[in-house]
Design a protein around this motif. Structure first.
Motif, PDB file in Angstrom:
ATOM      1  N   ALA A 189     -23.834  32.194 -27.708  1.00 12.90           N
ATOM      2  CA  ALA A 189     -24.494  32.050 -26.410  1.00 12.90           C
ATOM      3  C   ALA A 189     -26.007  32.170 -26.561  1.00 12.90           C
ATOM      4  N   ALA A 190     -26.450  33.096 -27.393  1.00 17.31           N
ATOM      5  CA  ALA A 190     -27.890  33.234 -27.636  1.00 17.31           C
ATOM      6  C   ALA A 190     -28.435  32.004 -28.345  1.00 17.31           C
ATOM      7  N   ALA A 191     -27.658  31.462 -29.293  1.00 12.77           N
ATOM      8  CA  ALA A 191     -28.099  30.254 -29.996  1.00 12.77           C
ATOM      9  C   ALA A 191     -28.198  29.073 -29.046  1.00 12.77           C
ATOM     10  N   ALA A 192     -27.301  29.027 -28.037  1.00 13.34           N
ATOM     11  CA  ALA A 192     -27.340  27.930 -27.069  1.00 13.34           C
ATOM     12  C   ALA A 192     -28.616  27.963 -26.235  1.00 13.34           C
ATOM     13  N   ARG A 193     -29.214  29.140 -26.079  1.00 11.61           N
ATOM     14  CA  ARG A 193     -30.468  29.248 -25.333  1.00 11.61           C
ATOM     15  C   ARG A 193     -31.665  28.852 -26.198  1.00 11.61           C
ATOM     16  N   GLN A 194     -31.463  28.770 -27.495  1.00 13.82           N
ATOM     17  CA  GLN A 194     -32.559  28.467 -28.415  1.00 13.82           C
ATOM     18  C   GLN A 194     -32.569  27.005 -28.873  1.00 13.82           C
ATOM     19  N   HIS A 195     -31.389  26.371 -28.892  1.00 10.29           N
ATOM     20  CA  HIS A 195     -31.273  25.024 -29.448  1.00 10.29           C
ATOM     21  C   HIS A 195     -30.761  24.053 -28.391  1.00 10.29           C
ATOM     22  N   ARG A 196     -31.117  22.803 -28.544  1.00 15.77           N
ATOM     23  CA  ARG A 196     -30.716  21.768 -27.597  1.00 15.77           C
ATOM     24  C   ARG A 196     -29.688  20.851 -28.254  1.00 15.77           C
ATOM     25  N   LEU A 197     -28.493  20.805 -27.692  1.00 12.45           N
ATOM     26  CA  LEU A 197     -27.431  19.963 -28.222  1.00 12.45           C
ATOM     27  C   LEU A 197     -27.738  18.484 -28.017  1.00 12.45           C
ATOM     28  N   PRO A 198     -27.068  17.617 -28.767  1.00  7.00           N
ATOM     29  CA  PRO A 198     -27.176  16.170 -28.491  1.00  7.00           C
ATOM     30  C   PRO A 198     -26.638  15.858 -27.096  1.00  7.00           C
ATOM     31  N   PRO A 199     -26.970  14.700 -26.548  1.00  6.09           N
ATOM     32  CA  PRO A 199     -26.416  14.303 -25.249  1.00  6.09           C
ATOM     33  C   PRO A 199     -24.888  14.382 -25.268  1.00  6.09           C
ATOM     34  N   ALA A 200     -24.321  14.995 -24.217  1.00  2.00           N
ATOM     35  CA  ALA A 200     -22.881  15.277 -24.225  1.00  2.00           C
ATOM     36  C   ALA A 200     -22.222  14.794 -22.939  1.00  2.00           C
ATOM     37  N   LEU A 201     -21.114  14.078 -23.096  1.00  2.00           N
ATOM     38  CA  LEU A 201     -20.294  13.629 -21.982  1.00  2.00           C
ATOM     39  C   LEU A 201     -19.027  14.457 -21.958  1.00  2.00           C
ATOM     40  N   TYR A 202     -18.777  15.123 -20.819  1.00  2.00           N
ATOM     41  CA  TYR A 202     -17.612  15.994 -20.667  1.00  2.00           C
ATOM     42  C   TYR A 202     -16.628  15.354 -19.689  1.00  2.00           C
ATOM     43  N   PHE A 203     -15.388  15.160 -20.134  1.00  2.00           N
ATOM     44  CA  PHE A 203     -14.330  14.684 -19.248  1.00  2.00           C
ATOM     45  C   PHE A 203     -13.434  15.857 -18.862  1.00  2.00           C
ATOM     46  N   ALA A 204     -13.082  15.940 -17.586  1.00  2.00           N
ATOM     47  CA  ALA A 204     -12.116  16.922 -17.102  1.00  2.00           C
ATOM     48  C   ALA A 204     -11.049  16.177 -16.314  1.00  2.00           C
ATOM     49  N   ALA A 205      -9.806  16.650 -16.400  1.00  2.00           N
ATOM     50  CA  ALA A 205      -8.689  15.981 -15.757  1.00  2.00           C
ATOM     51  C   ALA A 205      -8.284  16.708 -14.473  1.00  2.00           C
ATOM     52  N   GLN A 206      -8.052  15.948 -13.426  1.00  2.00           N
ATOM     53  CA  GLN A 206      -7.690  16.518 -12.134  1.00  2.00           C
ATOM     54  C   GLN A 206      -6.412  17.348 -12.216  1.00  2.00           C
ATOM     55  N   ASN A 207      -5.423  16.859 -12.974  1.00  2.00           N
ATOM     56  CA  ASN A 207      -4.128  17.544 -13.059  1.00  2.00           C
ATOM     57  C   ASN A 207      -4.048  18.385 -14.328  1.00  2.00           C
ATOM     58  N   ASP A 208      -5.059  19.228 -14.524  1.00  2.00           N
ATOM     59  CA  ASP A 208      -5.125  20.103 -15.700  1.00  2.00           C
ATOM     60  C   ASP A 208      -5.362  21.526 -15.198  1.00  2.00           C
ATOM     61  N   PRO A 209      -4.295  22.255 -14.903  1.00  2.00           N
ATOM     62  CA  PRO A 209      -4.440  23.535 -14.203  1.00  2.00           C
ATOM     63  C   PRO A 209      -5.004  24.682 -15.027  1.00  2.00           C
TER      64      PRO A 209
END
Length: 308
Positions: A219-239
């Protein structure tokens, strides 16, 4: 166009090899490369079938040089997971993924390379990039399908699949047999080591994003570095395995980076209310949301609109 296939074996120790299945069009010498990674209790067959269906053949048919990974002990990697296996999530992040990435780079040189993942594979990929940020400039973009780190949602499916089967039954089996025989008992497509089960269980319980081996703070590393462009898919029927809210939380905790979150739901204009697996395997996926993957890989980020 004929799709060629190749079996590639990547050593990660004196006695262990990872498997990469390559699909590509030999006439496309300049094809961008993509590395596909499965989630827990799974292997690379998540992305392709014997009949040529799936995301991997789809990308190969559209001009990409596709490398589908089997993590250590899964799928066609050797040896198979058993009670003697000692590797876990930390080894995936620090050893397996860098080795797979290096193998693709060795074959393709400086060709553009993208990382794609299903479910927990996205957690492994993001963690690897945050822990080894020198790899970030070598990855053009990320695409994740149903990837979440922690499970915040509360419903009966979460209590059954996560709290009971994964946390309690899974832990009991690991303590009894020395590993999780998910394939044998029908819980998943492949097995998990005791360590990988224990480590992923810890993170899924809304715990800090910290490595249990050495305390590395992702989590600390995520505040220091910038990831590549990211596309996130989420499914409606995924409880619970990749609930849209948990996918959003994973996106948000991964730091400030160019991203889009797409909810695959009928009320959002998609053909179906997909679930955790059908977002990759449904026959309509190539005509519904796979084209958005092509836009993202081509750097056409404005053509992918966030709808969540």
């Amino acid at each position: 166009m004929k799709i060629a296939q190749q079996d590639i074996h990547v050593p990660v120790s004196a006695h262990e090899q990872l498997y990469l299945k390559r699909l590509w069009q030999p006439v496309r010498q300049d094809a961008p490369a993509v590395l596909l990674l499965h989630g827990v209790m799974a292997n690379g067959r998540t992305f392709y079938s014997a009949s040529g269906k799936g995301l991997a053949p789809y990308l190969a048919a559209h001009g990409y040089d596709v490398f589908v990974a089997d993590l250590r002990g899964r799928g066609n990697s050797t040896p198979r997971i058993d009670r003697h296996a000692r590797h876990g999530q930390t080894e995936i992040i620090t050893e397996d993924l860098p080795a797979l990435h290096a193998a693709v780079r060795h074959i393709r040189g400086d060709a553009p390379l993208h990382w794609l993942a299903h479910s927990w594979g996205g957690v492994h990929m993001t963690s690897c990039l945050l822990r080894q940020p020198q790899l970030i400039p070598q990855v053009q973009s990320l695409v994740y399908f149903g990837s979440k780190r922690s499970v915040h949602v509360r419903n009966w499916r979460k209590r059954l699949e996560v709290d009971l089967m994964w946390n309690i039954v899974g832990r009991l089996l690991c303590r009894t047999l020395g590993y999780l025989p998910a394939r044998r008992i029908g819980l998943g497509a492949d097995d998990e080591t005791d360590k990988s089960h224990r480590q992923s269980k810890q993170w899924a319980q809304v715990a800090p994003w910290v490595d249990s081996d050495d305390g590395f703070d992702y989590a600390a590393a995520a505040r220091q570095h910038r990831l590549p462009p990211a596309l996130y898919f989420a499914a409606q029927n995924d409880p619970c395995r990749g609930h849209p809210e948990d996918v959003r939380r994973f996106r948000d905790e991964s730091g400030n980076h160019l991203s889009r979150l797409r909810l695959l739901a009928r009320h959002k204009g998609h053909r179906h209310d997909y679930d955790h697996l059908s977002l990759l395997t449904h026959p309509d996926a190539p005509f519904d949301h796979f084209p958005l993957v092509l836009h993202w890989l081509a750097g056409q980020y404005d053509r992918v609109v966030e709808n969540y």
